[in-house]
Design an enzyme around this catalytic site. Structure first.
Site, PDB file in Angstrom:
ATOM      1  CG  HIS A  88     -11.335  -9.499   3.908  1.00 64.34           C
ATOM      2  ND1 HIS A  88     -10.930  -8.887   2.750  1.00 64.34           N
ATOM      3  CD2 HIS A  88     -11.145 -10.825   3.693  1.00 64.34           C
ATOM      4  CE1 HIS A  88     -10.491  -9.788   1.886  1.00 64.34           C
ATOM      5  NE2 HIS A  88     -10.612 -10.982   2.435  1.00 64.34           N
ATOM      6  CB  CYS A 130       3.101   6.089  15.861  1.00 63.92           C
ATOM      7  SG  CYS A 130       3.658   4.433  15.473  1.00 63.92           S
ATOM      8  CB  CYS A 158       7.950   5.609  15.892  1.00 65.62           C
ATOM      9  SG  CYS A 158       6.699   6.429  14.878  1.00 65.62           S
ATOM     10  CB  CYS A 218      -6.922  -3.945  19.806  1.00 67.69           C
ATOM     11  SG  CYS A 218      -5.406  -3.636  18.880  1.00 67.69           S
ATOM     12  CB  CYS A 268       3.542   5.429  11.144  1.00 70.02           C
ATOM     13  SG  CYS A 268       4.193   6.285  12.557  1.00 70.02           S
ATOM     14  CG  HIS A 294      -1.392  -3.689  15.430  1.00 70.15           C
ATOM     15  ND1 HIS A 294      -1.295  -3.960  16.774  1.00 70.15           N
ATOM     16  CD2 HIS A 294      -2.708  -3.708  15.126  1.00 70.15           C
ATOM     17  CE1 HIS A 294      -2.518  -4.128  17.272  1.00 70.15           C
ATOM     18  NE2 HIS A 294      -3.391  -3.993  16.296  1.00 70.15           N
ATOM     19  CG  HIS A 333      -6.337  -6.954  15.418  1.00 72.06           C
ATOM     20  ND1 HIS A 333      -6.032  -6.240  16.553  1.00 72.06           N
ATOM     21  CD2 HIS A 333      -6.795  -8.156  15.845  1.00 72.06           C
ATOM     22  CE1 HIS A 333      -6.283  -6.982  17.611  1.00 72.06           C
ATOM     23  NE2 HIS A 333      -6.731  -8.149  17.210  1.00 72.06           N
ATOM     24  CB  CYS A 378      -8.712  -5.698   0.020  1.00 70.52           C
ATOM     25  SG  CYS A 378     -10.182  -6.645   0.357  1.00 70.52           S
ATOM     26  CB  CYS A 385     -30.223  47.696 -29.966  1.00 71.00           C
ATOM     27  SG  CYS A 385     -30.315  49.491 -30.044  1.00 71.00           S
ATOM     28  CG  HIS A 404     -26.669  49.905 -32.490  1.00 74.23           C
ATOM     29  ND1 HIS A 404     -27.889  49.291 -32.470  1.00 74.23           N
ATOM     30  CD2 HIS A 404     -25.761  48.933 -32.692  1.00 74.23           C
ATOM     31  CE1 HIS A 404     -27.731  48.000 -32.656  1.00 74.23           C
ATOM     32  NE2 HIS A 404     -26.448  47.751 -32.799  1.00 74.23           N
TER      33      HIS A 404
END
Lengths: 506, 91
Positions: A8, A46, A49, A62, A67, A76, A82, A98, A169, A460
């Site tokens: 798409h 948004c 809102c 666009c 939200c 929208h 869109h 999708c 050692c 040691h």
């Protein structure tokens, strides 16, 4: 979710789409400059809102912000048809057909580039690394070499005993500590040493070989005869079959490795600006401030160091001498000590102001005469691996003995109080309460301990080393056994190896 | 918009404008890695993916499943530190 991207997006990829997409990223997702930030702050709300949270998305076709959580962008998308939107928080592209985020190669490329660009403007100390993705050539190599070694939590790879070749050692325990130093291990296992020495006596090559042996998966003990021979060749004072000092061996080994790093003579020109792995990992800077008692002028020098040698209580020099110029935090007189001495006590003593006395007057540049002064040591720059040497072997004119005082040391150590910068803030009246939260730079974790059992004449060395974050093993020459954290912390401690907890990219 | 959300929006605007929001995000990111939160959630995400099946799982699935746990697992000390930092910034 298909890894091939969705079809798409093809409707979107027309005309000047790449530039348009870049603009969206620059302005609304990763705003780098102050101007774009202001614009983002004002306009990213948004359109339905007015909220600025709720996973705001921008329509790709666009100018519409909506939200995600409240489904405003979904409405929208449906009404305007869109189908693509971008998540303003993370830059992901959402396809409404999708019904999931899609990963289109071209779009991902643009996203990565814009992100990197924006980060350059942002706070400069932010970690600006990205996750590694193999190139075509690397994928080829990985496919042609299918053998993999899986590191599980209880696999013992990296652990191998070392045969004692006759009082060796002291060498074995240092080898154990070095082969378990994470950065050193990573350096050698990723084959970073390109040898330019003509002869066969490059100690760095031998170290590389040693790492290969340790991480080969073989469980039989390794016989380090070549290493021993090279050490004898390059550090004559350590040759011979007598027992040597492990600390001396460590310093000698680091020195030879450092010298062999670049034997083309580049080093000879600039010995203090070496960028070899030894310097990167082990070299710190010790600041020495000498304050004139008369004019209070301070003369500062900074010297490089590979280890910090700490005096212990019980030696012939008093642990807490009465220091008239000292700051209030020191304890005067040994009778005030409660509980066992800690590593922090030793460090506090190491960095306390020391009155130099009338017999050791320093020529003051300010007074132009010899004056009494105080000297104080602090850490200017901390190395990635900090090695603490507890001075247990006393070789004074009168006697030679071993100091067996127990010193308790922690698993995690914060070096902040001993830094030169902390001393400066204390002197300026600022206190440690307002510590920069982002400064994790001085926190260290213990990863290896070298112990000495016995007396000065016959003793040691053994070591404890850490694997997999919290598993400890005792290395006694050829014998490796599992150890508990308590075993490690209860041990006497001679050489303590600490590793920085948080590493930052330069 | 209520007064509360108006104030929120104003604060958010200031944070973005001064670049502080990005700094706070990085600080939070570092803290959450440090306390093991990131690893815990990563493990949880893997479980959800195995449960739903790699071919069928969507980002929405993960968000729905992981968000409540993620919110609950943030240590109080981290919350406190961030709040302190924001307060200091607004002062």
């Amino acid at each position: 979710m298909s890894p091939a991207g969705c079809s798409h997006v093809n409707g979107y990829k027309v005309e000047n789409w790449k530039q348009n997409l870049r603009v969206i990223y620059q302005c609304f997702v990763w705003s780098g400059t102050a101007e774009t930030r202001r614009r983002k702050a004002k306009s990213c709300i948004c359109h339905m809102c007015g909220a600025h949270l709720n996973r705001l998305h921008s329509c790709l076709y666009c100018v519409f912000f909506g939200c995600f959580t409240k489904k405003h962008i979904h409405e929208h998308a449906k009404s305007k048809r869109h189908n693509l939107a971008i998540d303003l928080l993370y830059g992901g592209i959402y396809c409404f057909v999708c019904q999931d985020y899609i990963y289109d190669k071209d779009m991902e490329q643009i996203a990565k580039e814009e992100q990197r660009k924006a980060w350059k403007f942002a706070v400069p100390n932010l970690l600006t690394y990205t996750t590694w993705e193999p190139t075509k050539r690397e994928l080829e190599l990985l496919r042609h070499n299918p053998k993999r070694r899986k590191i599980t939590t209880n696999c013992t790879i990296g652990l191998r005993g070392l045969i004692n070749l006759g009082n060796t050692c002291f060498m074995n325990c240092i080898v154990q500590a070095l082969t378990h130093t994470p950065l050193l291990r990573d350096f050698f296992l990723s084959d970073r040493h390109k040898c330019e020495m003509q002869s066969n006596s490059c100690l760095v090559c031998e170290m590389s070989q040693l790492f290969q042996e340790f991480y080969s998966g073989h469980r039989s003990p390794h016989i380090p005869f070549r290493l021993l021979h090279l050490v004898w060749t390059h550090a004559r004072h350590l040759a011979g079959y007598e027992q040597q000092d492990a600390h001396e061996f460590l310093i000698a080994a680091l020195d030879v490795l450092h010298r062999h790093w670049d034997d083309n003579g580049k080093k000879a020109n600039n010995p203090n600006h070496c960028n070899c792995i030894i310097d990167q990992i082990f070299t710190g800077g010790l600041q020495s401030d000498v304050t004139c008692q008369v004019c209070h002028g301070v003369s500062t020098t900074i010297d490089p160091f590979w280890d910090i040698s700490l005096d212990l209580p019980g030696s012939s020099t008093p642990f807490w001498p009465l220091s008239p110029g000292g700051d209030g935090s020191t304890v005067n007189g040994e009778s005030h000590m409660t509980g066992p001495t800690t590593l922090t006590d030793c460090l506090r003593r190491f960095t306390r102001p020391e009155h130099l006395g009338s017999s050791a007057k320093i020529k003051c540049g300010g007074c132009h005469s010899y004056q009494e002064s105080t000297k104080q040591l602090t850490m200017k720059k901390l190395p990635i691996v900090a090695c603490f040497h507890l001075k247990r072997f006393e070789h004074s004119a009168k006697l030679r003995r071993k100091i067996t005082t127990y010193v308790s040391f922690p698993l995690e150590l914060d070096m902040t109080p001993f830094m030169a910068s902390s001393k400066e803030s204390r002197m300026n009246g600022q206190y440690q309460q307002t510590v920069d939260i982002l400064n994790n730079d001085n926190k260290y974790s213990l990863f290896a301990v070298v112990n000495h059992q016995g007396t000065l004449e016959s003793g040691h060395y053994t070591s404890f080393i850490r694997q997999h974050k919290d598993q400890w093993f005792k290395c006694d020459d050829a014998i490796i056994t599992k150890a508990s954290i308590k075993d490690v912390l209860d041990s006497e401690g001679y050489l303590l190896f600490y590793h920085k907890q948080f590493l930052e990219y330069e | 918009m209520s007064k509360d959300s108006q104030m929120r929006a104003a604060i958010n605007q200031k944070l973005i404008e001064m670049g502080e929001r990005e700094r706070l995000k990085e600080l939070l990111r570092a803290k959450l890695v440090e306390c093991g939160w990131k690893d815990q959630l990563k493990a949880h995400c893997k479980d959800v993916i195995i449960e739903k099946g790699l071919e069928h799982v969507t980002v929405e699935d993960l968000v729905t499943e992981v968000t409540p746990k993620g919110r609950a697992l943030v240590p109080d000390s981290v919350k406190k530190e961030l709040l302190q930092r924001i307060r200091a910034f607004l002062a």
